[in-house]
Design a protein around this motif. Structure first.
Motif, PDB file in Angstrom:
ATOM      1  N   ASP A 106     -21.302 -34.450 -13.226  1.00  0.00           N
ATOM      2  CA  ASP A 106     -20.894 -34.043 -11.886  1.00  0.00           C
ATOM      3  C   ASP A 106     -22.013 -34.157 -10.868  1.00  0.00           C
ATOM      4  O   ASP A 106     -21.759 -34.196  -9.660  1.00  0.00           O
ATOM      5  CB  ASP A 106     -20.370 -32.605 -11.916  1.00  0.00           C
ATOM      6  N   HIS A 107     -23.254 -34.173 -11.334  1.00  0.00           N
ATOM      7  CA  HIS A 107     -24.389 -34.231 -10.413  1.00  0.00           C
ATOM      8  C   HIS A 107     -24.878 -35.653 -10.169  1.00  0.00           C
ATOM      9  O   HIS A 107     -25.860 -35.844  -9.445  1.00  0.00           O
ATOM     10  CB  HIS A 107     -25.547 -33.392 -10.948  1.00  0.00           C
ATOM     11  N   LEU A 108     -24.235 -36.651 -10.790  1.00  0.00           N
ATOM     12  CA  LEU A 108     -24.675 -38.028 -10.602  1.00  0.00           C
ATOM     13  C   LEU A 108     -24.143 -38.571  -9.283  1.00  0.00           C
ATOM     14  O   LEU A 108     -23.026 -38.262  -8.870  1.00  0.00           O
ATOM     15  CB  LEU A 108     -24.179 -38.906 -11.753  1.00  0.00           C
ATOM     16  N   ALA A 109     -24.951 -39.394  -8.664  1.00  0.00           N
ATOM     17  CA  ALA A 109     -24.539 -40.084  -7.438  1.00  0.00           C
ATOM     18  C   ALA A 109     -24.220 -41.527  -7.792  1.00  0.00           C
ATOM     19  O   ALA A 109     -24.962 -42.179  -8.529  1.00  0.00           O
ATOM     20  CB  ALA A 109     -25.652 -40.031  -6.395  1.00  0.00           C
ATOM     21  N   VAL A 110     -23.101 -42.012  -7.313  1.00  0.00           N
ATOM     22  CA  VAL A 110     -22.647 -43.361  -7.623  1.00  0.00           C
ATOM     23  C   VAL A 110     -23.106 -44.316  -6.521  1.00  0.00           C
ATOM     24  O   VAL A 110     -22.930 -44.001  -5.334  1.00  0.00           O
ATOM     25  CB  VAL A 110     -21.112 -43.387  -7.778  1.00  0.00           C
TER      26      VAL A 110
ATOM     27  N   ARG B 213     -25.810 -36.354 -24.125  1.00  0.00           N
ATOM     28  CA  ARG B 213     -24.395 -36.038 -23.890  1.00  0.00           C
ATOM     29  C   ARG B 213     -23.887 -36.704 -22.612  1.00  0.00           C
ATOM     30  O   ARG B 213     -22.720 -37.109 -22.534  1.00  0.00           O
ATOM     31  CB  ARG B 213     -24.221 -34.524 -23.809  1.00  0.00           C
ATOM     32  N   LEU B 214     -24.763 -36.801 -21.621  1.00  0.00           N
ATOM     33  CA  LEU B 214     -24.393 -37.478 -20.383  1.00  0.00           C
ATOM     34  C   LEU B 214     -24.047 -38.939 -20.659  1.00  0.00           C
ATOM     35  O   LEU B 214     -23.066 -39.475 -20.133  1.00  0.00           O
ATOM     36  CB  LEU B 214     -25.545 -37.379 -19.378  1.00  0.00           C
ATOM     37  N   ALA B 215     -24.853 -39.594 -21.496  1.00  0.00           N
ATOM     38  CA  ALA B 215     -24.585 -40.999 -21.827  1.00  0.00           C
ATOM     39  C   ALA B 215     -23.242 -41.148 -22.519  1.00  0.00           C
ATOM     40  O   ALA B 215     -22.496 -42.098 -22.260  1.00  0.00           O
ATOM     41  CB  ALA B 215     -25.708 -41.549 -22.709  1.00  0.00           C
TER      42      ALA B 215
ATOM     43  N   LYS C  12     -16.787 -42.958 -20.944  1.00  0.00           N
ATOM     44  CA  LYS C  12     -15.356 -42.852 -20.675  1.00  0.00           C
ATOM     45  C   LYS C  12     -15.005 -43.173 -19.223  1.00  0.00           C
ATOM     46  O   LYS C  12     -13.830 -43.250 -18.891  1.00  0.00           O
ATOM     47  CB  LYS C  12     -14.887 -41.433 -21.009  1.00  0.00           C
ATOM     48  N   ASP C  13     -16.025 -43.332 -18.381  1.00  0.00           N
ATOM     49  CA  ASP C  13     -15.789 -43.560 -16.950  1.00  0.00           C
ATOM     50  C   ASP C  13     -16.331 -44.938 -16.576  1.00  0.00           C
ATOM     51  O   ASP C  13     -17.543 -45.154 -16.572  1.00  0.00           O
ATOM     52  CB  ASP C  13     -16.480 -42.476 -16.127  1.00  0.00           C
ATOM     53  N   PRO C  14     -15.471 -45.888 -16.268  1.00  0.00           N
ATOM     54  CA  PRO C  14     -15.960 -47.239 -15.935  1.00  0.00           C
ATOM     55  C   PRO C  14     -16.899 -47.268 -14.743  1.00  0.00           C
ATOM     56  O   PRO C  14     -17.801 -48.100 -14.688  1.00  0.00           O
ATOM     57  CB  PRO C  14     -14.665 -48.007 -15.625  1.00  0.00           C
ATOM     58  N   SER C  15     -16.697 -46.360 -13.793  1.00  0.00           N
ATOM     59  CA  SER C  15     -17.555 -46.364 -12.610  1.00  0.00           C
ATOM     60  C   SER C  15     -18.981 -45.970 -12.935  1.00  0.00           C
ATOM     61  O   SER C  15     -19.898 -46.228 -12.147  1.00  0.00           O
ATOM     62  CB  SER C  15     -16.990 -45.410 -11.550  1.00  0.00           C
ATOM     63  N   MET C  16     -19.181 -45.330 -14.077  1.00  0.00           N
ATOM     64  CA  MET C  16     -20.520 -44.889 -14.465  1.00  0.00           C
ATOM     65  C   MET C  16     -21.252 -45.920 -15.324  1.00  0.00           C
ATOM     66  O   MET C  16     -22.433 -45.754 -15.611  1.00  0.00           O
ATOM     67  CB  MET C  16     -20.431 -43.579 -15.259  1.00  0.00           C
ATOM     68  N   GLN C  17     -20.565 -46.972 -15.728  1.00  0.00           N
ATOM     69  CA  GLN C  17     -21.159 -47.906 -16.670  1.00  0.00           C
ATOM     70  C   GLN C  17     -21.924 -49.025 -15.990  1.00  0.00           C
ATOM     71  O   GLN C  17     -22.963 -49.446 -16.450  1.00  0.00           O
ATOM     72  CB  GLN C  17     -20.071 -48.487 -17.584  1.00  0.00           C
ATOM     73  N   GLU C  18     -21.406 -49.531 -14.908  1.00  0.00           N
ATOM     74  CA  GLU C  18     -22.071 -50.624 -14.207  1.00  0.00           C
ATOM     75  C   GLU C  18     -22.100 -50.322 -12.712  1.00  0.00           C
ATOM     76  O   GLU C  18     -21.253 -49.601 -12.192  1.00  0.00           O
ATOM     77  CB  GLU C  18     -21.327 -51.948 -14.430  1.00  0.00           C
ATOM     78  N   ASN C  19     -23.072 -50.896 -12.044  1.00  0.00           N
ATOM     79  CA  ASN C  19     -23.156 -50.791 -10.591  1.00  0.00           C
ATOM     80  C   ASN C  19     -22.136 -51.747  -9.978  1.00  0.00           C
ATOM     81  O   ASN C  19     -22.203 -52.961 -10.155  1.00  0.00           O
ATOM     82  CB  ASN C  19     -24.570 -51.153 -10.120  1.00  0.00           C
ATOM     83  N   ALA C  20     -21.168 -51.163  -9.261  1.00  0.00           N
ATOM     84  CA  ALA C  20     -20.095 -51.983  -8.686  1.00  0.00           C
ATOM     85  C   ALA C  20     -20.615 -52.975  -7.660  1.00  0.00           C
ATOM     86  O   ALA C  20     -19.951 -53.959  -7.341  1.00  0.00           O
ATOM     87  CB  ALA C  20     -19.034 -51.084  -8.053  1.00  0.00           C
ATOM     88  N   PHE C  21     -21.823 -52.738  -7.137  1.00  0.00           N
ATOM     89  CA  PHE C  21     -22.361 -53.610  -6.100  1.00  0.00           C
ATOM     90  C   PHE C  21     -23.265 -54.699  -6.666  1.00  0.00           C
ATOM     91  O   PHE C  21     -23.862 -55.465  -5.916  1.00  0.00           O
ATOM     92  CB  PHE C  21     -23.146 -52.783  -5.077  1.00  0.00           C
ATOM     93  N   THR C  22     -23.371 -54.763  -8.002  1.00  0.00           N
ATOM     94  CA  THR C  22     -24.186 -55.805  -8.624  1.00  0.00           C
ATOM     95  C   THR C  22     -23.427 -57.118  -8.621  1.00  0.00           C
ATOM     96  O   THR C  22     -22.240 -57.158  -8.931  1.00  0.00           O
ATOM     97  CB  THR C  22     -24.540 -55.409 -10.068  1.00  0.00           C
TER      98      THR C  22
ATOM     99  N   ASN D 116     -29.642 -50.916 -14.185  1.00  0.00           N
ATOM    100  CA  ASN D 116     -29.125 -49.553 -14.200  1.00  0.00           C
ATOM    101  C   ASN D 116     -27.801 -49.453 -14.949  1.00  0.00           C
ATOM    102  O   ASN D 116     -26.980 -48.587 -14.663  1.00  0.00           O
ATOM    103  CB  ASN D 116     -28.946 -49.043 -12.763  1.00  0.00           C
ATOM    104  N   ALA D 117     -27.603 -50.333 -15.899  1.00  0.00           N
ATOM    105  CA  ALA D 117     -26.383 -50.287 -16.697  1.00  0.00           C
ATOM    106  C   ALA D 117     -26.467 -49.153 -17.710  1.00  0.00           C
ATOM    107  O   ALA D 117     -27.546 -48.788 -18.188  1.00  0.00           O
ATOM    108  CB  ALA D 117     -26.163 -51.616 -17.415  1.00  0.00           C
ATOM    109  N   LEU D 118     -25.328 -48.588 -18.019  1.00  0.00           N
ATOM    110  CA  LEU D 118     -25.266 -47.483 -18.981  1.00  0.00           C
ATOM    111  C   LEU D 118     -25.778 -47.918 -20.347  1.00  0.00           C
ATOM    112  O   LEU D 118     -26.415 -47.131 -21.060  1.00  0.00           O
ATOM    113  CB  LEU D 118     -23.831 -46.964 -19.082  1.00  0.00           C
ATOM    114  N   GLU D 119     -25.502 -49.158 -20.710  1.00  0.00           N
ATOM    115  CA  GLU D 119     -25.946 -49.634 -22.023  1.00  0.00           C
ATOM    116  C   GLU D 119     -27.464 -49.604 -22.137  1.00  0.00           C
ATOM    117  O   GLU D 119     -28.017 -49.202 -23.172  1.00  0.00           O
ATOM    118  CB  GLU D 119     -25.430 -51.057 -22.259  1.00  0.00           C
ATOM    119  N   ASN D 120     -28.144 -50.013 -21.078  1.00  0.00           N
ATOM    120  CA  ASN D 120     -29.609 -49.962 -21.092  1.00  0.00           C
ATOM    121  C   ASN D 120     -30.103 -48.524 -21.180  1.00  0.00           C
ATOM    122  O   ASN D 120     -31.094 -48.229 -21.865  1.00  0.00           O
ATOM    123  CB  ASN D 120     -30.172 -50.630 -19.840  1.00  0.00           C
ATOM    124  N   PHE D 121     -29.432 -47.630 -20.468  1.00  0.00           N
ATOM    125  CA  PHE D 121     -29.802 -46.217 -20.529  1.00  0.00           C
ATOM    126  C   PHE D 121     -29.601 -45.670 -21.940  1.00  0.00           C
ATOM    127  O   PHE D 121     -30.440 -44.919 -22.453  1.00  0.00           O
ATOM    128  CB  PHE D 121     -28.957 -45.432 -19.527  1.00  0.00           C
TER     129      PHE D 121
END
Length: 1288
Positions: A447-451, A516-518, A523-533, A541-546
């Motif tokens: 909830d505290h992440l900025a997209v 746990r955040l990862a 489950k949220d596609p918007s959190m996995q990749e930067n939509a502006f890439t 900043n991809a979730l997989e790298n994190f």
């Protein structure tokens, strides 16, 4: 203070002689060289005498105060000699408070009185003061004149703790005078009264007494005073009094309800629905005004007052502050640089976070930017407490912020928050870092992440936090606390260690939240990749790298840090979080769970977890740690089992016992499940090279468990039995054999298992265990070897140059075969009956054993009867198939191996059986007498081969190798019988002729003939021709050979030097026998109406053109750089010349004298110096000399060869080289008369070399030595100077 005056002169000059000496005090001032005198009587008289000036009195009081400060005990003893004198002196000073107007002297009198009463420490004198104060206040008509008294009372209340109690109990009128003075307009008086009340309320025991009398009245007066105060003194004192009052619940209750309770339930303080709390309106309004004041001191007091209100009951009073919008003003004041003010605001806001309205009214969203910027400024200054308090506030806001309200509305503020956290975790203060780690834990929520999520920023914070923990110093063995050290040192060290542990705990909690955040973000596609890439560009900043980062730092930082800390200071709470981290690692990147599990198990984590559970969780202690460690162990074991074998169908229920709370019902079943769990854990622990128990103890326990299970009629599940067998196998090497009764129980349990493969673990020691006991070998050996080959890497056998560690499994099997030859029969059965892939692996294992065996004869005698049985079955089944109209044996293949159309007899494995049989035959290097079994084998192989198609290379190649070996290795007596058996099979002769036709055919109807099969046929025919001529065996079917096709084949197959060598070997044989053999019929292409010339008639069946063509081809072979072909061509050329010499000498002379021959020698001589002593080259020189070609061999070449020969160590020459050199020297000896440049010394050298060469001890080449060139078996003497490297 100014320098002391001359006290003796000042205090003893007026009427001193009339005073008794007992009132005089003698002392020495540090700044005076002589003794000083102080007369108490003089002081009293000078103070009370009205005629003495104020200046003189002030001087006297200054001196008295100085002596009282420096020598209090001596002076007090002097004063208290007579209490009346002391009381008189006190009353005199109190009277001066009313008579003096000059403020400096008045303040001095107050100071002297306060100091004197404080030093006297007597109720009598205190009561005297209070009596006089009450008397003077009652007599005074002007409140302004009472100011000194109020000031004195304030000072006395601060210096004498029990004075407040006495004032309340014994002097109500005095107390009432003080209260009334608070309403007096003079702000100086009111300020003094506020000071008195502050002093009184500094003593908590007196608060209840006071509040009973005038709490409400005092509250109103204080609020009024604060509101109307104009002077700085009154503002400060009134606020100080307000602050003191707000420390007590009863005053807070009165002030916060002074204007009604509004919407607050007085019982529980809960805000009623639809109402707005208005309690404490005046107070809160005053505090808000003060907060807006430009004076930082007033702002601090205002915030502290709010904090005091909230401390009593945040739930009850927070709504009023929230509705008064005070949080907004507090957030705004965070821009101030004053550390005290900022700390106070942090503390007040921290209390407000306990109220939901604080969040629902969006105050946190309004103030988060101010808070972040304040924290950023705070991190720049060295104020640890302020930093801690700010981080604590930030953490609580992060933890309590409702999920529906986004705290960070833009990426910039979120980024600033990350920067603040990074600065905090890299702070030099351990306390700040600990608080920062807790804040990071609260920050790492979805909830505290900025997209779009900036995962790299989070990585920096997480890594810095873990590195900070890694830098924590842990005491070495010599730094531990010793018993002789002081208690304070021990206490300080324990405090430091506790701080380290708290930091580690907070860091681990933060890292757990990151993991746990990862998982949540998956489950949220918007959190996995930067939509502006941009598409196609990998985002950093991809979730997989994190996720990969988290796994990496867990491995490189988190685990080592915890284990290092655990070794010194084990802590259950830390380990609880640690195991939670390990458990969630399996879900971060599920595709890496297997690798992670294997690595953890290999690092002894199974053993570590079990030991930790015993240490911390025995007896029901630490249930949470027990649960999380069990969940981790369960998850890891399930992954390990799934990675090891697919046997998880029913083990989940059993292994889940680790995390269950068992009751007394079904205790037998519980014990059984526990036993199964323990076995599984021990199994996994040993797989990854960990040990919990000694081998002897474990071996005995497991064998006893299996025996008891069988006695109870309980058959353990396959996966449990598998674990037990594996552990027994591992322990067997260091333990004695199993008792027979235990062994029988194990056999019965294995027989009750559906498939042996379900209890097998691919490990060399498990294989060895089953073949260690004959009972297990007989019943399960075949199945166990099948299981072993299923995991067997065939490359280990195919590549003999592999390092030993790659052949550990293979070496184990070789050792087992060495110790138990019956295993060979099992392997042979697998080759015969199993699927082609499995049979092929067994064949490779048998081949490897045969190659490594020094003495093959016992093995051969052991295997031949079984070979015969197998071949007999093949023959019978083939006859049955033929009688039913089936086709001849067709070539097997791996694809066909799995076909349902193949016969269950396993005839598809015939090629493998023959391959193995040929290898066994080849390994017999010495000549041997053949037994009836050998002839039966030869008979069956001949029949089976004769029924094959010409292109069935898989079956025919090993069969022809077998025939070839039998012919080469049989004794002279047996060779005739071998030849008779082969020649008696007309089908085989037809097959050989068909293969020859295919070898020179240029058109293929189906698939081309393999060169290796053609090579075998040429070698086999050559061998049959030679041996038939020797034994005069009967020929039942001839083989036709077209010489034109043979010559064409030699010239056209330049891509296969091995085939050319084999054809030359055949030509050598038929040339030796002058093309006369009952076995062969030579044909040539006929030309119509053409009579052969005389030369062709002499050379028949060869023509002159064929001879010339063959001669040219042989010379061409000499310069192709192939050693094998060079030797074969030289040998064939030598025999060709012998053949031509008998038929037509002119042809020999003509061929040997060709200019091309001279150029050939020139080319060979200049190709390399070492070629001059090549056996083939020497033989070639001898031929040219023999056949009178002196114009071809130059005398310089002869001299050069002789020179090189004299420099050689003849004993080191190979047999072929020595033989070639002898031929050359003998021809020189015979032709020396025709060589004009051969001198006498050269002749002597020739004779000397001949004698040395003929006298040297040489080992004759083994006439039966057979090696493999690829799949072709070749006898070494058939090809002179054979290249050994090719034969390996």
């Amino acid at each position: 203070m100014e320098d002391s005056p001359d006290i003796c002169n000042a205090l003893c000059e007026w009427n001193h002689s009339h005073h008794d000496g007992c009132w005089t005090m003698r002392f020495r001032d540090d700044k005076q060289e002589r003794d000083q005198l102080l007369c108490i009587a003089c002081v009293i008289e000078m103070v009370e005498e009205k005629s003495i000036s104020i200046v003189h009195k002030k001087y006297t009081l200054d001196c008295f105060q100085a002596v009282l400060v420096r020598f209090p005990h001596t002076l007090i003893e002097l004063l208290t000699m007579d209490g009346r004198v002391c009381i008189h002196f006190i009353i005199t000073l109190l009277d001066m408070l009313q008579s003096l107007e000059e403020s400096v002297t008045l303040n001095l009198v107050i100071e002297v009185l306060a100091l004197l009463i404080g030093e006297l420490k007597s109720d009598e004198f205190v009561f005297c003061v209070l009596d006089q104060c009450q008397k003077q206040l009652s007599e005074k008509s002007s409140m302004r004149r009472s100011l000194p008294i109020f000031t004195l009372l304030g000072k006395l209340l601060l210096s004498i703790p029990f004075l407040a109690k006495k004032l309340i109990h014994g002097y109500p009128m005095l107390l009432d005078h003080i209260r009334v003075a608070l309403e007096y307009p003079d702000e100086a008086v009111r300020a003094s009264v506020c000071y008195i009340f502050c002093a009184m309320y500094s003593n908590p025991p007196t608060v209840e007494k006071l509040s009973m009398q005038f709490t409400e009245r005092l509250c109103k007066l204080v609020l009024s005073t604060v509101e109307t105060a104009q002077t700085k003194e009154l503002q400060i004192n009134s606020l100080a009094l307000l602050k003191h009052l707000l420390q007590f619940r009863q005053f807070v209750t009165v002030m916060m309800s002074s204007h009604g309770t509004g919407g607050i339930n007085p019982e529980d303080g809960v805000v009623l629905q639809g109402t707005v709390p208005q309690g404490g309106g005046l107070l809160l309004l005053l505090l808000k005004k003060l907060l807006l004041n430009g004076d930082e001191g007033l702002q601090i007091i205002s915030v502290q007052c709010m904090t005091s209100i909230l401390i009593h009951s945040p739930v009850q009073y927070s709504p009023a502050l929230v509705y008064a919008d005070l949080p907004e003003f507090l957030f705004e004041r965070l821009s101030n640089a004053d550390e005290n003010l900022v700390w106070s605001i942090y503390s007040c806001l921290l209390l407000l976070t306990e109220e939901k309205l604080f969040f629902s009214k969006c105050h946190t969203i309004y103030g988060i930017e101010s808070l972040i910027r304040s924290l950023k400024e705070t991190m720049r200054v060295n104020s640890i407490e302020v930093q801690k308090q700010g981080l604590l506030l930030f953490r609580e806001i992060l933890k309590r912020q409702p999920s529906g309200l986004k705290l960070f509305m833009n990426l910039a503020i979120w980024h600033e928050a990350v920067v603040v956290l990074h600065d905090a975790v890299t702070s030099s203060s351990l306390k700040v870092v600990t608080e920062a780690a807790s804040s990071v834990a609260a920050f790492l929520w979805k909830d505290h992440l900025a997209v779009p999520v900036q995962y790299q920023e989070l990585q920096r914070v997480i890594e810095a936090m873990l590195l900070r923990c890694a830098d924590l110093p842990l005491p070495s063995q010599g730094d531990t606390i010793r018993s002789k050290e002081s208690h304070s040192v021990k206490k300080e060290q324990n405090k430091n260690f506790s701080q380290h542990g708290q930091l580690l705990l907070s860091t681990l909690e933060a890292f757990l939240n990151a993991c746990r955040l990862a998982v949540d973000c998956q489950k949220d596609p918007s959190m996995q990749e930067n939509a502006f890439t941009s598409p196609g560009i990998a985002s950093e900043n991809a979730l997989e790298n994190f996720s990969k980062f988290l796994l990496m730092v867990c491995d490189t930082l988190c685990i080592p840090i915890v284990m290092k800390h655990y070794e010194k200071y084990p802590n259950a709470t830390v380990m609880e979080v640690f195991f939670s981290i390990l458990s969630v690692q399996f879900s971060i990147l599920p595709n890496t769970a297997n690798v992670l599990s294997v690595k953890l198990a290999s690092s002894s984590f199974i053993k570590f977890t079990m030991e930790l559970k015993v240490k911390f969780c025995a007896g029901g202690r630490n249930p949470k740690l027990n649960q999380v460690s069990s969940e981790f162990l369960c998850a890891m074991c399930q992954i390990l089992f799934s990675a090891t074998e697919d046997v998880l169908n029913c083990q989940h229920d059993t292994i889940s016992v680790l995390s269950e709370n068992l009751d007394t019902n079904g205790m037998d079943k519980d014990i059984q499940n526990r036993q199964h769990c323990l076995l599984l854990l021990l199994y996994l622990d040993h797989i990854y090279d960990n040990r919990l128990f000694s081998e002897g103890l474990l071996f005995k326990a497991i064998s006893s468990f299996l025996h008891s299970s069988f006695d109870r009629g309980h058959s353990p599940p396959p996966y449990v039995l598998r674990a037990a067998i594996y552990l027994l196998s591992i322990c067997q090497e260091k333990c004695s054999k199993l008792d027979l009764i235990y062994l029988k129980s194990i056999c019965k349990l294995l027989e009750n298992t559906a498939t042996v493969s379900s209890v097998y673990t691919s490990h060399p020691l498990v294989l060895k265990f089953f073949f260690h006991y004959p009972e297990l070998t007989d019943r399960f050996g075949h199945c166990i070897l099948k299981c072993w080959f299923a995991h067997f890497d065939s490359n280990c056998c195919e590549d003999e140059n592999l390092a030993p560690n790659f052949q550990s499994d293979t070496s184990c099997l070789m050792n087992i075969i060495q110790e138990n030859p019956n295993v060979l029969l099992i392997l042979l059965d697998i080759v015969h009956t199993e699927e082609i892939e499995l049979a092929f692996k067994a064949l490779l294992a048998l081949k490897l054993f045969l190659r490594k065996s020094d003495n093959i004869s016992p093995t051969s005698e052991f295997l031949r009867p079984r070979f015969l049985q197998i071949l007999q079955r093949f023959t019978i089944e083939n006859n049955v198939q033929t009688s039913k109209g089936g086709e001849n044996l067709s070539p097997p293949s791996f694809q066909a191996a799995s076909s349902n159309h193949l016969s269950p007899s396993g005839k598809r494995n015939l090629s493998l059986i023959l391959d193995l049989l040929s290898l066994v035959q080849i390994k017999i290097e010495e000549l041997k007498e053949m037994t009836s079994t050998d002839f039966k084998l030869l008979y069956h192989v001949t029949n089976l081969a004769g029924k094959c198609k010409a292109l069935n290379t898989d079956v025919l190649q090993p069969a022809f190798n077998f025939f070839y070996c039998c012919l080469k290795q049989a004794s002279t007596y047996n060779k005739s019988r071998v030849v008779s058996v082969l020649l008696s099979n007309s089908s085989l002769m037809v097959l050989l002729e068909k293969i020859l036709e295919l070898s020179w055919s240029e058109q293929f109807t189906h698939e081309p003939l393999h060169d290796v099969l053609a090579c075998s046929v040429w070698l086999l025919l050559a061998c049959l021709v030679q041996n038939q001529a020797n034994s005069k065996s009967e020929v039942h079917r001839t083989v036709g050979v077209n010489l034109d096709k043979v010559m064409h084949c030699i010239s056209s197959r330049k891509d296969s030097s091995l085939l050319q060598v084999c054809i030359l070997q055949f030509l050598k044989t038929v040339l030796r026998h002058n093309f006369t053999s009952p076995l062969l019929i030579f044909t040539v292409t006929k030309t119509k109406n053409r009579t052969p010339p005389d030369r062709d008639a002499l050379l028949y069946p060869l023509s002159y053109q064929q001879v010339l063509l063959l001669f040219i081809h042989l010379q061409n072979f000499l310069v192709q750089g192939d050693d094998l072909l060079f030797c074969a061509a030289t040998s064939c050329l030598e025999i060709l010349m012998e053949y031509l010499q008998m038929r037509d000498e002119d042809t020999v002379s003509h061929l040997m004298s060709q200019p091309w021959s001279q150029f050939l020698l020139f080319t060979l001589v200049n190709s390399a110096q070492s070629s001059l002593l090549n056996p083939g080259f020497l033989t070639l020189l001898a031929m040219f000399l023999k056949y009178y070609s002196k114009n071809i061999v130059s005398e310089s070449d002869v001299k050069e060869v002789l020179q090189m020969a004299t420099q050689l160590k003849l004993q080191e020459l190979s047999n072929d080289a020595a033989e070639g050199l002898i031929k050359f020297l003998e021809q020189l000896h015979l032709q020396n008369d025709q060589l004009s440049n051969i001198e006498q010394k050269d002749v002597e050298v020739i004779h000397s070399l001949l004698e040395d060469l003929k006298s040297r001890t040489s080992t004759q080449p083994d006439a039966t030595k057979i090696v493999f060139v690829g799949r072709l078996a070749v006898c070494l003497p058939d090809v002179s100077s054979f290249n050994r490297e090719q034969g390996k």
